[in-house]
Write a protein that holds these residues in place. Sequence first.
Motif, short mmCIF file in Angstrom:
data_model
loop_
_atom_site.label_atom_id
_atom_site.label_comp_id
_atom_site.label_asym_id
_atom_site.label_seq_id
_atom_site.Cartn_x
_atom_site.Cartn_y
_atom_site.Cartn_z
N GLU A 172 0.83 -1.20 0.00
CA GLU A 172 0.00 0.00 0.00
C GLU A 172 0.87 1.26 0.00
O GLU A 172 0.58 2.23 -0.68
CB GLU A 172 -0.91 -0.03 1.22
N ILE A 176 0.58 4.24 -2.78
CA ILE A 176 0.26 5.61 -2.40
C ILE A 176 1.40 6.54 -2.80
O ILE A 176 1.19 7.62 -3.36
CB ILE A 176 0.01 5.70 -0.87
N GLN A 180 1.04 9.72 -5.30
CA GLN A 180 1.31 11.07 -4.81
C GLN A 180 2.44 11.73 -5.61
O GLN A 180 2.41 12.93 -5.84
CB GLN A 180 1.64 11.07 -3.31
N SER A 202 2.45 13.49 3.31
CA SER A 202 1.32 13.31 2.41
C SER A 202 1.18 11.87 1.96
O SER A 202 0.21 11.51 1.32
CB SER A 202 1.43 14.24 1.20
N ILE A 205 -0.14 10.08 5.87
CA ILE A 205 -1.51 10.33 6.33
C ILE A 205 -2.50 9.38 5.67
O ILE A 205 -3.25 8.69 6.37
CB ILE A 205 -1.90 11.81 6.14
N PRO A 206 -2.51 9.29 4.33
CA PRO A 206 -3.42 8.30 3.74
C PRO A 206 -3.12 6.88 4.20
O PRO A 206 -4.03 6.08 4.40
CB PRO A 206 -3.17 8.41 2.24
N SER A 210 -5.91 4.57 6.03
CA SER A 210 -6.45 3.32 5.49
C SER A 210 -6.06 2.13 6.39
O SER A 210 -6.77 1.14 6.43
CB SER A 210 -6.02 3.09 4.04
N ASP A 213 -8.78 1.85 9.07
CA ASP A 213 -9.95 1.11 8.59
C ASP A 213 -9.71 -0.38 8.76
O ASP A 213 -10.56 -1.13 9.18
CB ASP A 213 -10.18 1.36 7.08
#
Lengths: 275, 568
Positions: A172, A176, A180, A202, A205-206, A210, A213
């Motif tokens: 992941e 990401i 980005q 940046s 954070i995502p 995730s 979750d």
Amino acid sequence: MNNLFNYIDKESPVHRLTGATKFVCLLLWNFAAMYTYDTRYLCVMAVLSFVLFAVSKIKLKEVSFMLGFTAVFVLINNVLVYVFSPQHGTEIYGTCTYLFGLSGKYAPTAEQLFYHLNYFLKYLASIPSVILFVSTTNPSEFAASLNKLGVKYTVAYSVALALRYIPDVQKEYDEISKAQQARGIEMSKKAPLMKRIKSAASILIPLILSSMDRVEIVSNAMELRSFGKNKKRTWYMGRPFKWTDIAAMIFCAFLVIVAVFLNFKNNGRFFNPFI
Amino acid sequence: MDTILKFENFGFKYDAQTSPTLYDINFSVKKGEKVLIAGPSGCGKSTLVHCINGLVPFSYKGKITGSLSLFGRETRDMSLFEISKHVGTVLQDSDAQFVGLTVAEDIAFALENDCVGEPELHDRVMDVAKLVNIDEFMGHAPTELSGGQKQRVSLGGVLVDDVELLIFDEPLANLDPATGKQAIELIDELQKKTGVAVIIVEHRVEDVLHRSVDRMILMDKGRIVADATPDELLSTNALIEKGVREPLYLSAMKYAGIEVTPSLRPGSIDTVVIGEAEAGKLRDWYEHAPADRKPAEAEDILDVRHLSFSYDGTRKALNDISIKIKSGEMLAIVGTNGAGKSTFSKVLCGFEHEDDGEIFFEGGDFKGFSIKERADRIGYVMQNPNQMISKIMIFDEVALGLRSRGVSEEDIKTRVEDTLKICGLWPFRNWPVSALSYGQKKRVTIAAIMVLEPKVIILDEPTAGQDYRHYTEIMEFLTELNKRGITVIMITHDMHLMLEYADRAVAFSEGRIIKDADSAAILTDSGIIERASLKETSLYELCKKAGIPDGTDFVRRFIAYEREVVRQ
């Protein structure tokens, strides 16, 4: 899978020991190696480490990344020790034997070089055992045997679970980061440090959002399958302790005793050939 | 004891919310029954699942009214663990719910927690693994499995407990059409073998009905609005009214003016009766339906020649890919996981570097262009918007790409505002991203790409996990962008999306392009369907039943009709 924590499945006497045994042995072994500076003892330990490697059938090539990483670390460490205290050897051994006809603060002394040799031997005696532990211990089986030693299973399981998710998170992160970068976030070495730290945010954070979750889903999935119901649990990958486990631990305990004995005999942690 | 589960005047309100999520729920599930629960996003079906498996109220707190009983006992008086002995849940995301390091450990998980000792532990795990047909993969890690295999493992993990009721929460969400079809067959087969009751919660009704269910429950706004057999329910317009997609063959029948009644057995394409009268109407409609429009001639914007790429130096993830994409096209890339679709888009965007071949963009060689330079021409939108959003405010999120390109604040303001207007986000410009729905977040990520004014935009599964309403919303938005001249490339598993929105589809298999044609031609070609892990569209079967020889042309006309007549 290219993880730092890299279990390599093989059939060998070292693999057959339980994870807990290996963990206890690792602690004892490293205590012994850290405790003493006795050159003769460290030499024996270093040789033993490599014998163990041969027994475990783990090839040096398979752990080359970790070996390389530690080699660089040891090198830098040695250089820094020399830079910051070039007279350390003299202080320890009480004599000062300049070499090559030089003198001065940074001039090499036999004592200092001997100290560095010991320092290096310490790493040689301890690092291979850590790598060996990592590459011969199945994480699930390790969790199982930790639990047998009395560690709460919820804690022991979290070790295995963390490892389960490392590849997912790695993948992941990579995705990401690429997306980005496409938006113009500069991650290469061209950007100044401050900018790179900001850029990392940046991506992180995502990634964190995730992962959060995911944590909720996993904890639901675990609860729905009775995790936490009982005070105990059994382990699919668990293995009974055998006589070899006991023998291995006794042997490592013996190593510690020898190290302590040498401490008395040498009147301190250092073996001094200069007097 | 025949009734397993019984809801009576049941209602539920989460502590964190002001109004209830579920109202007046009344239904029961009998032993061995198979029930499909459908409804749009936010209708309360996930909460209903949580109520049945005990996560409500034990993990998610709230206020329960009425009664919910399991074998005659109120579930709120039981414990979560007691409930899980009777009710097994397969969660939506099989990737995340996999807890073991290997297949065997994952199946063993529930038994371990119940302190089952050896040798029973290993024996039972093996028995279940054989039952779900995954016993050859016992030592594999989850990342090494395909989507269908993961589904088998999650099933094994709950079946190991001898449950009486199995709940599947959107089992098809992450699966390609062929794997989804197999999953439905597997569920059916296991139910017949073990006699458990099954509840499937899913909004992809047609796919679930591939195997028969006893009852269908339709939910909307926290209430049950219909509880009937599929034949009865599909004879009404209830699905469409509540924002759930109805099976395609049914739409076609309705367009042809056939009055759908339960006696036609419309519950599945396999059972639906097409008699002489119905066949006549279908043929008549087909002959008068508008023919497919020819795509306008346009310049090639992307020209890919003999592209090859490998991650590990041995297996080719892309093998000699050649494709021309026209400016202003709306293109779907389809194929099974690992076929190379995502890799292809990654190479286009410069995330990975081709080993061989060339890419031309508007005639110019793309080689030597950095990720950032390519991004000015080809925008890439990830599947999950949460993987892209890194700013708190919508404006800042959309402005991010411009700021990092050193555009002046003044220009940024006008460009971001223009983009927000195009993307329908203008009313929310001063909102934090977290206040938006999933579909709106997706729009934000698209806006954040559009602001860079790329000529091509690639979207990875733009509608995954979306219900019909959100699906339509996102796709109409993309169509709108497409009309403005943006070339849209969509990587997708969704056959409806292909049919309804793509001018052209490219099927990948094992790193190669196996077919490049219009969607109707691909979805009626059985050889390609199998290799690309797709599923034949039910329209094709309908044609066979109605005696229409050219199924592909029928599908083309159906699409044209929907585009030109229905959607206007």
